[in-house]
Each structure stands twice: as C-alpha cells, then as structure tokens.
Design a protein around this motif. Structure first.
Motif, PDB file in Angstrom:
ATOM      1  N   LEU A  36       0.811  -1.469   0.033  1.00 41.19           N
ATOM      2  CA  LEU A  36       0.101   0.096  -0.029  1.00 41.19           C
ATOM      3  C   LEU A  36       0.754   1.296  -0.070  1.00 41.19           C
ATOM      4  N   ALA A  37       2.201   1.202   0.280  1.00 43.61           N
ATOM      5  CA  ALA A  37       3.273   2.289   0.249  1.00 43.61           C
ATOM      6  C   ALA A  37       2.888   3.258  -0.845  1.00 43.61           C
ATOM      7  N   PRO A  38       2.833   3.012  -2.044  1.00 45.03           N
ATOM      8  CA  PRO A  38       2.831   4.065  -2.976  1.00 45.03           C
ATOM      9  C   PRO A  38       1.378   4.588  -3.294  1.00 45.03           C
ATOM     10  N   PHE A  39       0.401   4.125  -2.661  1.00 50.11           N
ATOM     11  CA  PHE A  39      -1.044   4.614  -2.760  1.00 50.11           C
ATOM     12  C   PHE A  39      -1.376   5.325  -1.682  1.00 50.11           C
ATOM     13  N   ASP A  40      -2.498   6.165  -2.098  1.00 49.62           N
ATOM     14  CA  ASP A  40      -3.194   7.043  -0.788  1.00 49.62           C
ATOM     15  C   ASP A  40      -4.813   7.088  -1.214  1.00 49.62           C
ATOM     16  N   GLY A  41      -5.201   7.444  -0.483  1.00 52.60           N
ATOM     17  CA  GLY A  41      -7.001   7.835  -0.567  1.00 52.60           C
ATOM     18  C   GLY A  41      -7.509   7.072   0.986  1.00 52.60           C
ATOM     19  N   PRO A  42      -8.547   7.563   1.073  1.00 55.05           N
ATOM     20  CA  PRO A  42      -9.441   6.914   2.044  1.00 55.05           C
ATOM     21  C   PRO A  42      -9.575   5.450   2.481  1.00 55.05           C
ATOM     22  N   GLU A  43      -9.559   4.875   1.215  1.00 56.24           N
ATOM     23  CA  GLU A  43      -9.442   3.213   1.525  1.00 56.24           C
ATOM     24  C   GLU A  43      -8.357   2.726   1.662  1.00 56.24           C
ATOM     25  N   VAL A  44      -7.055   3.489   1.485  1.00 56.64           N
ATOM     26  CA  VAL A  44      -5.877   2.975   1.900  1.00 56.64           C
ATOM     27  C   VAL A  44      -5.795   3.400   3.237  1.00 56.64           C
ATOM     28  N   ASP A  45      -6.028   4.407   3.565  1.00 55.92           N
ATOM     29  CA  ASP A  45      -6.065   4.899   5.400  1.00 55.92           C
ATOM     30  C   ASP A  45      -6.731   3.951   5.967  1.00 55.92           C
ATOM     31  N   ALA A  46      -8.035   3.544   5.361  1.00 58.94           N
ATOM     32  CA  ALA A  46      -8.753   2.705   6.494  1.00 58.94           C
ATOM     33  C   ALA A  46      -8.064   1.323   6.513  1.00 58.94           C
ATOM     34  N   ALA A  47      -7.466   0.782   5.450  1.00 57.69           N
ATOM     35  CA  ALA A  47      -6.971  -0.595   5.327  1.00 57.69           C
ATOM     36  C   ALA A  47      -5.768  -0.468   6.425  1.00 57.69           C
ATOM     37  N   LEU A  48      -5.091   0.817   6.290  1.00 62.81           N
ATOM     38  CA  LEU A  48      -3.981   0.761   7.275  1.00 62.81           C
ATOM     39  C   LEU A  48      -4.386   0.850   8.834  1.00 62.81           C
ATOM     40  N   GLN A  49      -5.375   1.478   9.043  1.00 60.93           N
ATOM     41  CA  GLN A  49      -5.793   1.543  10.400  1.00 60.93           C
ATOM     42  C   GLN A  49      -6.306   0.183  10.911  1.00 60.93           C
TER      43      GLN A  49
END
Length: 167
Positions: free
Chosen positions: A134-147
């Motif tokens: 996920l490191a090269p990506f951003d956005g709300p779905e990425v933030d939710a997955a990281l959380q």
C-alpha cells in the motif's frame, strides 16, 4: 543443468531474448522458473512473462510475479497489472498471492489497488505483504486498510502498518 546454463549465460553477458523465450517453454518447471527470474532485466519479454502467470507450477508463478514487479514502470500500463491482480486474488497458492501483491505494490498502478486491498484480508504473510504494497498509494480506502492493519492479530502485519503510518 539447463537452468544452471541459463544463469551462466546471464553472468557471461551472453543470455539473449531467444534463450529466455525457449526456456519459458521448457518442460522443466526449474528451467521455467529460472527463465522468469532472469527475465526481470528484459522489459520486451513482459508479455511472455504474463503467459507464465498461468503456469501449473506455483514456483514458476511466484518467480514470474517477482520478475514483473522488478520490471516496475515498464509494465505499468499494459496487461501485467490485471493479470497480477487475478493471481493476487484467486491463486490457490498463498506464496503466489503474496508475490503478486508485492509485484502490484512495486508497480504502483492504481488498477492493482483493489487486489492489494482485498489481500489485506488473506492469511498473515499475504496481509503483511499487502500492507507494505500500500506504500505507493493514498486515499481513504488505503487509510482505512492501514488503520485496520494496526489492530491485526498478527504482530508483523501491525508492525508493517505502523511503519507506514508513522513515516
């Protein structure tokens, strides 16, 4: 012996595209795997690598995913991302899914993001790799997955998520 010969040719600078194409069609999975590994340095052979993603031997598929990931931007706009996404979400071998997710992260194409996000629900090794991808990506779905990964039951998944969210 044929796989060893491929490596020797590569070290001597005598390995050509024709050699790699022939090795990708070899009856031995050991030779096909070695050919896939060595093809990481030959962007014109990306199409042939994509064909190897359907190989019946998981070790060949894993090496092929690695090679496509190493090609990175050279395969970003072509059919590699959808093919890797299929491996990442549907292959029976978790090592193949893990390698495909890693390759998708290395390529960094938005078309692979759904497969990476899906892999955050796979087994621990695949989840850890998905979080790193996920490191090269951003956005709300990425933030939710990281959380969500910060609360994962596997400590390596949590650590990977923490590394990405604190940097």
């Amino acid at each position: 012996m044929r796989a060893t010969a491929l490596g020797a040719l590569a070290r001597l600078g005598g390995l050509g595209e024709a050699d790699l194409r022939a090795a990708m069609d070899d009856a031995s999975p050991v030779v096909r795997r070695r050919a896939a590994e060595l093809t990481a340095g030959y962007p014109p052979l990306a199409g042939a690598l994509i064909d190897l993603l359907a190989d019946r031997d998981g070790r060949v598929v894993e090496a092929t995913c690695f090679a496509l990931g190493e090609l990175g931007e050279a395969v970003r706009d072509g059919p590699a991302v959808p093919a890797l996404s299929e491996v990442a979400t549907a292959h029976r071998d978790p090592l193949c899914r893990e390698a495909a997710v890693a390759a998708l992260g290395a390529i960094g194409d938005d078309r692979g993001l759904a497969a990476i996000l899906s892999a955050t629900g796979d087994r621990p090794a695949v989840r850890r790799r998905a979080v790193l991808a996920l490191a090269p990506f951003d956005g709300p779905e990425v933030d939710a997955a990281l959380q969500a990964a910060l609360a994962d039951r596997d400590w390596q998944v949590r650590q990977a998520a923490e590394d990405l969210t604190t940097s």
